[in-house]
Scaffold this motif. Structure first.
Motif, PDB file in Angstrom:
ATOM      1  N   ARG A 341      28.742  16.051  23.756  1.00 39.82           N
ATOM      2  CA  ARG A 341      29.683  16.831  24.623  1.00 39.82           C
ATOM      3  C   ARG A 341      29.381  16.408  26.086  1.00 39.82           C
ATOM      4  NH1 ARG A 341      32.570  21.193  22.994  1.00 39.82           N
ATOM      5  NH2 ARG A 341      31.919  22.039  20.932  1.00 39.82           N
ATOM      6  N   TRP A 342      28.766  15.148  26.169  1.00 39.88           N
ATOM      7  CA  TRP A 342      28.561  14.484  27.617  1.00 39.88           C
ATOM      8  C   TRP A 342      29.938  13.777  28.325  1.00 39.88           C
ATOM      9  CZ3 TRP A 342      29.681   9.095  27.812  1.00 39.88           C
ATOM     10  CH2 TRP A 342      29.719   8.596  26.846  1.00 39.88           C
ATOM     11  N   THR A 384      35.610  14.005  32.309  1.00 36.27           N
ATOM     12  CA  THR A 384      34.466  14.709  32.786  1.00 36.27           C
ATOM     13  C   THR A 384      33.194  14.291  31.936  1.00 36.27           C
ATOM     14  OG1 THR A 384      35.825  16.933  33.217  1.00 36.27           O
ATOM     15  CG2 THR A 384      33.449  16.985  32.823  1.00 36.27           C
ATOM     16  N   PHE A 385      32.558  13.831  32.918  1.00 39.98           N
ATOM     17  CA  PHE A 385      31.024  13.364  32.349  1.00 39.98           C
ATOM     18  C   PHE A 385      30.066  14.386  32.735  1.00 39.98           C
ATOM     19  CE2 PHE A 385      27.050  11.218  33.458  1.00 39.98           C
ATOM     20  CZ  PHE A 385      26.617  10.748  32.389  1.00 39.98           C
ATOM     21  N   ARG A 386      29.052  14.651  31.941  1.00 36.58           N
ATOM     22  CA  ARG A 386      28.287  15.715  31.972  1.00 36.58           C
ATOM     23  C   ARG A 386      26.939  15.247  31.580  1.00 36.58           C
ATOM     24  NH1 ARG A 386      26.177  19.623  28.645  1.00 36.58           N
ATOM     25  NH2 ARG A 386      25.541  21.745  29.615  1.00 36.58           N
ATOM     26  N   ALA A 387      25.822  15.560  32.337  1.00 31.80           N
ATOM     27  CA  ALA A 387      24.498  14.754  32.057  1.00 31.80           C
ATOM     28  C   ALA A 387      23.584  16.286  32.107  1.00 31.80           C
ATOM     29  CB  ALA A 387      23.974  13.808  33.070  1.00 31.80           C
ATOM     30  N   SER A 398      27.731  17.520  36.616  1.00 32.10           N
ATOM     31  CA  SER A 398      29.097  17.088  36.019  1.00 32.10           C
ATOM     32  C   SER A 398      29.986  16.165  36.969  1.00 32.10           C
ATOM     33  CB  SER A 398      29.754  18.072  35.380  1.00 32.10           C
ATOM     34  OG  SER A 398      30.087  19.048  36.445  1.00 32.10           O
ATOM     35  N   VAL A 399      30.494  15.111  36.744  1.00 31.74           N
ATOM     36  CA  VAL A 399      31.469  14.354  37.542  1.00 31.74           C
ATOM     37  C   VAL A 399      32.774  14.586  36.889  1.00 31.74           C
ATOM     38  CG1 VAL A 399      31.990  12.104  38.496  1.00 31.74           C
ATOM     39  CG2 VAL A 399      29.614  12.707  38.244  1.00 31.74           C
ATOM     40  N   GLU A 400      33.800  15.180  37.712  1.00 32.38           N
ATOM     41  CA  GLU A 400      34.991  15.140  37.180  1.00 32.38           C
ATOM     42  C   GLU A 400      36.068  14.390  37.975  1.00 32.38           C
ATOM     43  OE1 GLU A 400      38.251  18.669  35.678  1.00 32.38           O
ATOM     44  OE2 GLU A 400      36.020  19.120  36.623  1.00 32.38           O
ATOM     45  N   TRP A 401      37.079  13.909  37.202  1.00 32.85           N
ATOM     46  CA  TRP A 401      38.322  13.207  37.879  1.00 32.85           C
ATOM     47  C   TRP A 401      39.594  13.758  37.299  1.00 32.85           C
ATOM     48  CZ3 TRP A 401      38.110   8.798  41.310  1.00 32.85           C
ATOM     49  CH2 TRP A 401      39.292   8.133  41.404  1.00 32.85           C
ATOM     50  N   ASN A 402      40.425  13.927  37.994  1.00 31.57           N
ATOM     51  CA  ASN A 402      41.935  14.484  37.559  1.00 31.57           C
ATOM     52  C   ASN A 402      42.681  13.434  38.251  1.00 31.57           C
ATOM     53  OD1 ASN A 402      41.509  17.269  36.075  1.00 31.57           O
ATOM     54  ND2 ASN A 402      40.144  17.130  37.511  1.00 31.57           N
ATOM     55  N   THR A 403      43.907  13.231  37.363  1.00 31.03           N
ATOM     56  CA  THR A 403      44.799  12.512  38.073  1.00 31.03           C
ATOM     57  C   THR A 403      46.194  13.078  37.524  1.00 31.03           C
ATOM     58  OG1 THR A 403      43.833  10.191  37.626  1.00 31.03           O
ATOM     59  CG2 THR A 403      46.312  10.168  37.804  1.00 31.03           C
ATOM     60  N   ARG A 404      47.185  13.333  38.478  1.00 30.60           N
ATOM     61  CA  ARG A 404      48.389  14.229  38.276  1.00 30.60           C
ATOM     62  C   ARG A 404      49.677  13.318  38.620  1.00 30.60           C
ATOM     63  NH1 ARG A 404      51.193  18.093  41.116  1.00 30.60           N
ATOM     64  NH2 ARG A 404      49.620  18.161  42.678  1.00 30.60           N
ATOM     65  N   TYR A 405      50.639  12.960  37.894  1.00 31.44           N
ATOM     66  CA  TYR A 405      51.897  12.302  38.288  1.00 31.44           C
ATOM     67  C   TYR A 405      52.974  13.207  38.093  1.00 31.44           C
ATOM     68  CZ  TYR A 405      55.948   9.053  37.579  1.00 31.44           C
ATOM     69  OH  TYR A 405      57.089   8.281  37.759  1.00 31.44           O
ATOM     70  N   THR A 436      29.418  18.472  40.530  1.00 31.53           N
ATOM     71  CA  THR A 436      28.988  19.736  40.554  1.00 31.53           C
ATOM     72  C   THR A 436      27.614  19.726  40.030  1.00 31.53           C
ATOM     73  OG1 THR A 436      31.021  20.832  40.194  1.00 31.53           O
ATOM     74  CG2 THR A 436      29.166  22.296  39.603  1.00 31.53           C
ATOM     75  N   TYR A 437      26.565  20.240  40.345  1.00 31.10           N
ATOM     76  CA  TYR A 437      25.224  20.453  39.902  1.00 31.10           C
ATOM     77  C   TYR A 437      25.211  21.887  39.589  1.00 31.10           C
ATOM     78  CZ  TYR A 437      20.307  20.019  39.467  1.00 31.10           C
ATOM     79  OH  TYR A 437      18.920  20.380  38.944  1.00 31.10           O
ATOM     80  N   ARG A 438      24.435  22.105  38.554  1.00 31.43           N
ATOM     81  CA  ARG A 438      24.211  23.691  38.400  1.00 31.43           C
ATOM     82  C   ARG A 438      22.756  23.680  37.830  1.00 31.43           C
ATOM     83  NH1 ARG A 438      29.403  23.235  36.178  1.00 31.43           N
ATOM     84  NH2 ARG A 438      30.858  24.478  36.744  1.00 31.43           N
ATOM     85  N   VAL A 439      22.004  24.688  38.185  1.00 30.27           N
ATOM     86  CA  VAL A 439      20.623  25.022  37.698  1.00 30.27           C
ATOM     87  C   VAL A 439      20.436  26.255  37.618  1.00 30.27           C
ATOM     88  CG1 VAL A 439      19.845  24.892  40.225  1.00 30.27           C
ATOM     89  CG2 VAL A 439      18.384  24.286  38.349  1.00 30.27           C
ATOM     90  N   PRO A 440      19.541  26.947  36.497  1.00 28.53           N
ATOM     91  CA  PRO A 440      19.331  28.129  36.199  1.00 28.53           C
ATOM     92  C   PRO A 440      17.764  28.439  36.669  1.00 28.53           C
ATOM     93  CG  PRO A 440      18.751  26.945  34.344  1.00 28.53           C
ATOM     94  CD  PRO A 440      19.372  26.001  35.383  1.00 28.53           C
ATOM     95  N   TRP A 441      17.828  29.672  37.190  1.00 29.14           N
ATOM     96  CA  TRP A 441      16.514  30.085  38.113  1.00 29.14           C
ATOM     97  C   TRP A 441      16.328  31.558  37.954  1.00 29.14           C
ATOM     98  CZ3 TRP A 441      15.465  32.570  42.803  1.00 29.14           C
ATOM     99  CH2 TRP A 441      14.119  32.589  42.967  1.00 29.14           C
TER     100      TRP A 441
END
Length: 458
Positions: A341-342, A384-387, A398-405, A436-441
């Motif tokens: 799921r990367w 969507t690329f997720r590390a 995660s880095v996300e790219w969306n294109t709409r026509y 987006t960067y997510r971190v649990p704490w």
């Protein structure tokens, strides 16, 4: 661009409690938002403005409550109030060019329609919703719902009042709308087959106050609807859906009474009534050695009576009723997620053939035309690329790219005027990117995002 300033502010506050004996959820939400905008030109960018301004304010509160008084009964309710202020100031006598220079003078003022306007309007809405979910023969198989909205509007055109002239905006309007619904869900064959049957009722009462020039200032409308949806799981990953509904849609308050600025009123709009059928096939996350695949195809048909359509000119807009219309639509989508799921890719295409079939009335001249000002071909794609576990255990970048026509479409009727001189909304290809960067704490999750809309500025 000259005279194109924009400033907006807003705040949202929400508080509540959950998982109490007397309440599953109790929450209150308050909000305030406003913006001030300079209007640089008319809607088709053919006439520059130099002093037209518009302001909006919106404030309100919403209360939500949910409780399970019995294992076979769930109740939820929402109530709220919203107040909006709108103003439009257009009194300038100057005729401006595209560089903001005053090149000439008008006799009376007013850049939009050569009529001065100093409009101030207040819109109030009080609403409530309630729903009961009952478990009879099976869990949560019966649902009952009710909703009520009360809307009223007051306003004034200061320029007309100062001259002692009749002010149409001063006519007070109010409208009450109510919706009732009931549905029953049944499952068979170990829940592989699900059927939901439902009925709805709609009631609307509109009133125009003293000073109205409408022949019938009071109007009460009632409509009913019913339908059925069927869902069959052929396998764990293959799903078929079919539905039919005879539906009614009562005009919204803004469609009937306008917005106090560029959207004009039309209190004589009639309720929409339509036959709607849908058929869909869906492949749900089919696993394979190279990842998970998903796909869907949806076809739909609508036959509509009194279709409410937004008709525009260069300065203003107004909703009108088209006697008969038909819509055919086809939607197709694909998705793929890599092992681990990367990486996830997706895309869809929507084709809509929306036609006027009126044989009577003012729109019969355009029978067979596409409904104007609506796109008929649209497409979208995403990546969507997720590390995961990048800097700490459990985090993710995660880095996300969306294109709409959106394909080009006409602003007006296809057969009205010469094709080479018709106004066209050109094709648009838009790109959006976000990180987006997510971190649990300590049993919480924190995130930070950066997004850019219309990345290529097209």
């Amino acid at each position: 661009k000259n005279h194109d300033g924009y400033e907006a502010t807003g705040v949202n506050v929400e508080a509540g409690i959950v998982n109490q004996k007397w309440a599953d959820r109790l929450a209150v939400h308050g909000y305030f938002a406003q913006y001030d905008k300079e209007i640089p030109h008319n809607q088709v960018m053919t006439a520059p403005y130099g002093e037209v301004t518009s302001q909006r304010q919106s404030m309100g509160a919403t209360l939500q409550y949910a409780v399970t008084p019995h294992e076979r009964l769930k109740l939820s309710a929402t109530a709220g109030f919203n107040r909006r202020y709108a103003s439009l100031v257009d009194v300038a006598k100057c005729i401006y060019d595209w560089y903001g220079a005053c090149v000439s003078q008008r006799l009376n003022g007013g850049e939009i329609a050569n009529v001065p306007q100093d409009l101030k309007t207040r819109f109030d809405t009080l609403f409530g919703r309630a729903r009961a979910t009952v478990s009879t023969w099976r869990p949560e198989d019966l649902e009952l719902s009710v909703g009520v909205d009360h809307y009223w509007r007051a306003g004034r055109n200061a320029w007309l009042r100062d001259l002692g002239l009749r002010d149409p905006l001063a006519v007070r309007v109010s409208m009450t709308s109510a919706t009732l619904g009931a549905s029953h869900r049944q499952t068979l064959f170990d829940r592989r087959l699900e059927n939901v049957i439902f009925v709805k009722g709609y009631l609307q009462d509109a009133h125009l106050g003293e000073g109205s020039t409408i022949a019938t200032p009071d109007r009460t409308s009632f409509s009913g609807g019913a339908g059925d949806t069927l869902r069959f799981s052929a396998t764990r990953h293959l799903l078929f859906k079919a539905s039919y509904e005879y539906a009614a849609r009562l005009p919204r308050a803004d469609e009937l009474f306008g917005d106090g600025a560029f959207l004009l009123e039309n209190p004589e709009l009639q309720p929409e009534r339509s036959h709607n059928a849908n058929l869909a096939v869906e492949l749900i996350s089919q696993p394979s050695p190279v990842g998970h695949f998903s796909a869907n195809v949806l076809g739909s048909v609508r036959a509509i009576e009194n279709l409410v359509v937004l008709i525009t000119n260069d300065q203003t807009q107004r909703y009108e009723s088209i006697g008969q219309a038909r819509s055919l639509a086809l939607h197709g989508g694909l998705g793929w997620t890599s092992p681990g799921r990367w990486l996830a890719l997706g895309g869809n295409v929507v084709f809509t053939d929306y036609r006027n079939l009126s044989e009577e009335g003012p729109f019969s001249l355009f029978k067979g035309d596409r409904i104007p000002y609506r796109p008929w071909l649209q497409a979208a794609a995403s990546a969507t690329f997720r590390a995961p576990d990048l800097f700490a255990q459990g985090d993710a970048l995660s880095v996300e790219w969306n294109t709409r026509y959106v394909h080009a479409f006409f602003r007006a009727w296809e057969t009205a005027g010469a094709a080479d001189t018709k106004q066209v909304v050109p094709s648009q290809l838009l790109h959006f990117a976000s990180v987006t960067y997510r971190v649990p704490w300590q049993q919480r999750t924190f995130s930070a995002s950066l997004a850019v809309n219309n990345l290529t500025d097209t």
